[in-house]
Scaffold this motif. Structure first.
Motif, PDB file in Angstrom:
ATOM      1  N   TYR A 304      18.355  66.181  25.043  1.00  0.00           N
ATOM      2  CA  TYR A 304      17.304  67.175  25.337  1.00  0.00           C
ATOM      3  C   TYR A 304      17.741  68.555  24.862  1.00  0.00           C
ATOM      4  N   SER A 309      15.746  71.902  24.449  1.00  0.00           N
ATOM      5  CA  SER A 309      15.477  72.178  25.873  1.00  0.00           C
ATOM      6  C   SER A 309      16.362  73.328  26.333  1.00  0.00           C
ATOM      7  N   LYS A 313      15.123  74.148  31.745  1.00  0.00           N
ATOM      8  CA  LYS A 313      14.291  72.935  31.696  1.00  0.00           C
ATOM      9  C   LYS A 313      15.084  71.743  32.255  1.00  0.00           C
TER      10      LYS A 313
ATOM     11  N   LEU B 111       8.231  69.690  24.291  1.00  0.00           N
ATOM     12  CA  LEU B 111       9.181  70.424  25.150  1.00  0.00           C
ATOM     13  C   LEU B 111       8.702  71.855  25.414  1.00  0.00           C
TER      14      LEU B 111
END
Lengths: 403, 223
Positions: A304, A309, A313, B111
């Motif tokens: 991620y 990210s 997050k 995202l």
């Protein structure tokens, strides 16, 4: 995965869905915590309410009873266990005039029988409206005028309605009113005036349910208010000395309440300790589970991170997972508690063997809300370490792979 | 210049003494360039790549992406930059087991809040990397080469300007390696800067520029 959404919450849900056993175990743990917290607090408040109600209802300083029957008087008052015991009428008159008594009123206890001529076994209490200062004041709230002969007022747990009739010793009595819950033995007690009580006692004797020499003068309990300045202990000693031969005994209501309170305090301490231990266990076990899980998943979180990210997050994903587990667990625990507590309330009251009075709907909602909040905070606290280190761990997991 | 690394150094402590994993590296990569860095394991290639992707902070030196100094960006800005303008393919198995192939590829798009739908682009990329039939499959059902193709498609879903790949052919057979490198050549041909590190010297023939790395130092050419 649903179309067009990859919010932290969606990712958390998907992660939980794909690991059903892990999710189930963690949720079950929180459910157990919520069950104990809400159940314990509900029980504690019910018992405290019961004590408070008992203090209000036992509005006398002392009860004069036949010697040797103290436990049975407690059983009748606290738990509604049907009992019958009698003082000689002449002794009762002397007791009511004893030194230190400001006001006194007789009560007559009759235990009905488990047979065809009685609706069900129950405690009957006859009181004298002209002198009573214990029962009459709170009956007044529900009766515009006093009880007539042949009329009864029933406790909240007795299965009958105002206007219907109940049969005791082959005589039908009209139910005048039903009392609100008191949390004590009065909930399973039937009240009538002294004249009706004496007639009923005669029938009871006829059926072999009691042995009383003079049904017209017999008395079970004398409720006593002490004159101002009279020391209850000294009064108690005095009665015991003077009426030793007649077999009269004194129950001081303060002692009765403090005995129950002592038992309650022990139970409350146990509940609090259990809740605290379970809470600490829940935080510890969940924190370990989150940390172990995180360690297994740091590569996943690293991906991620590599995809863009933010650390925030990743923290949101971890906290969302813990929030879903905590909320789900808490709701399951509270739902189970409601199901059990409200389905088996009478059985629980019997098992606890103490006066208890269910709190109001608002108080119940507040207690359940508090349990829910504590469960949610537990999840958040347990995952806080994992949330704090996830960013660093995730990045290092990706970096290590390359070295 | 799209990516400029200037006198880049990364030091770690090894048994109490400083050790330079990357030692004074300077290199620039422009749009459409295909740069390949080769070197043995532990030579500092991945550290260099991770610094270029903004995942690792250098001990000294500077990294500029399209004129922006990465050291001046906070985590939010740096993460957003990596998401929108850099396609990163980590070493090893780097797809998420919980998601299908299509969802893995669309993940970088989702995202951040964006307008649009990445599904068509994701499907085009799946065609391009040769896995259109695997849309609903999960990573556990894929071969190593297919997993790598998913990672490549995913790195391109946000149309990045720079593609960084760490050992993209490490565990692939010769034919799949050839296919993957052809893909990178094609991507570079579309104007994307491609920076690949590998220990496999055979892939060098595909590159426009070749660097070798040894003990943290970067040398242009075969070294």
């Amino acid at each position: 995965m649903r179309e067009h959404t990859f919010s932290s919450f969606d990712i958390a849900l998907e992660n939980l869905r794909r690991k059903p056993f892990r999710t189930f175990c963690m949720t079950a743990f929180v459910a157990l915590l919520a069950f104990v917290l809400s159940g314990g607090s509900l029980l504690a408040v019910s018992l405290l309410n019961g004590i408070s109600s008992m203090s209000r209802r036992l509005g006398a300083d002392a009860l004069l009873v036949p010697g040797g029957y103290e436990r049975r008087v407690e059983g009748a008052l606290l738990r509604g266990e049907p009992s019958a015991f009698y003082l000689d009428g002449e002794v009762a008159q002397k007791l009511m005039r004893a030194k230190g008594v400001a006001q006194a009123s007789p009560q007559l206890f009759i235990a009905t029988m488990d047979s065809a001529h009685c609706a069900f076994p129950v405690q009957l209490i006859g009181y004298a409206p002209e002198s009573d200062f214990v029962i009459a004041p709170w009956l007044k709230g529900q009766l515009s005028e006093g009880l007539q002969d042949g009329e009864i007022v029933i406790g909240s747990s007795i299965d009958a309605k105002a206007g219907t009739k109940l049969r005791f010793f082959s005589t039908d009595y009209r139910v005048r009113a039903q009392l609100e819950r008191t949390g004590m033995g009065f909930d399973t007690t039937v009240f009538f005036n002294m004249k009706t009580a004496r007639d009923t006692l005669k029938e009871c004797i006829r059926y072999g349910g009691a042995q009383v020499a003079d049904a017209e003068r017999a008395v079970s309990v004398i409720t006593v208010d002490l004159a101002e300045g009279v020391d209850p202990s000294a009064f108690s000693r005095n009665i015991r000395n003077r009426f030793r031969e007649e077999g009269a005994e004194v129950i001081l209501t303060k002692s009765l309440i403090s005995n129950v309170t002592r038992g309650l305090n022990a139970l409350l301490t146990f509940i609090a300790a259990l809740a605290l231990i379970l809470w600490a266990l829940a935080v510890g076990v969940l924190a370990i589970l989150f940390a172990v899980t995180l360690n297994e998943r740091k590569r996943e979180f690293g991906i991620y991170r590599a995809l863009g990210s933010t650390r925030k997050k990743l923290v949101h994903i971890v906290l969302s997972e813990s929030a879903v587990i905590s909320l789900g667990g808490a709701l399951v625990g509270i739902a189970l508690l409601c199901l059990l507590a409200f389905s088996f309330a009478p059985l629980i009251r019997l098992t606890v063997d103490m006066p208890s009075l269910q709190p109001s709907a608002g108080t119940i909602a507040l207690l359940l809300g508090l349990s829910l909040t504590v469960s949610l905070l537990t999840g958040a606290l347990a995952s806080s370490y994992s949330a704090a280190v996830i960013g660093k761990l995730a990045t290092s997991a990706i970096l290590r792979e390359g070295e | 210049m799209l990516l400029e690394l200037r006198d880049l150094k990364k030091e770690y402590l090894r048994q109490g003494s400083p050790f330079a994993a990357v030692d004074g590296v300077s290199v620039s990569v422009d749009k459409g360039e295909f740069v390949c860095v080769t070197g043995r394991s532990g030579s500092g290639k991945s550290t260099l790549l991770n610094m270029a992707a903004g995942l690792l902070k250098p001990t000294s030196g500077s990294i500029a992406f399209d004129g922006r100094e990465l050291s001046k960006l906070d985590d939010d800005e740096l993460s957003f930059l990596r998401n929108t303008r850099i396609g990163y393919i980590p070493q090893g198995h780097s797809v998420l087991a919980n998601f299908s192939v299509l969802d893995n590829i669309r993940l970088p798009f989702y995202l951040y809040k964006r307008e649009g739908n990445p599904t068509d682009r994701a499907r085009r990329l799946m065609e391009q990397v040769g896995i259109p039939h695997l849309e609903k499959s999960y990573p556990a059902q894929l071969s190593g080469g297919e997993v790598r193709r998913v990672a490549i498609a995913r790195s391109l879903v946000n149309a990045p300007q720079l593609l960084i790949a760490d050992e993209p052919t490490g565990d692939l057979d010769r034919q799949t390696t050839e296919d993957v490198m052809n893909l990178f050549t094609q991507v570079a041909g579309d104007g994307v800067a491609v920076l690949v590190v590998t220990h496999d010297a055979d892939v060098v023939r595909h590159n426009s520029r070749h660097f070798s790395m040894d003990s943290g130092k970067l040398t242009e050419g075969g070294g």
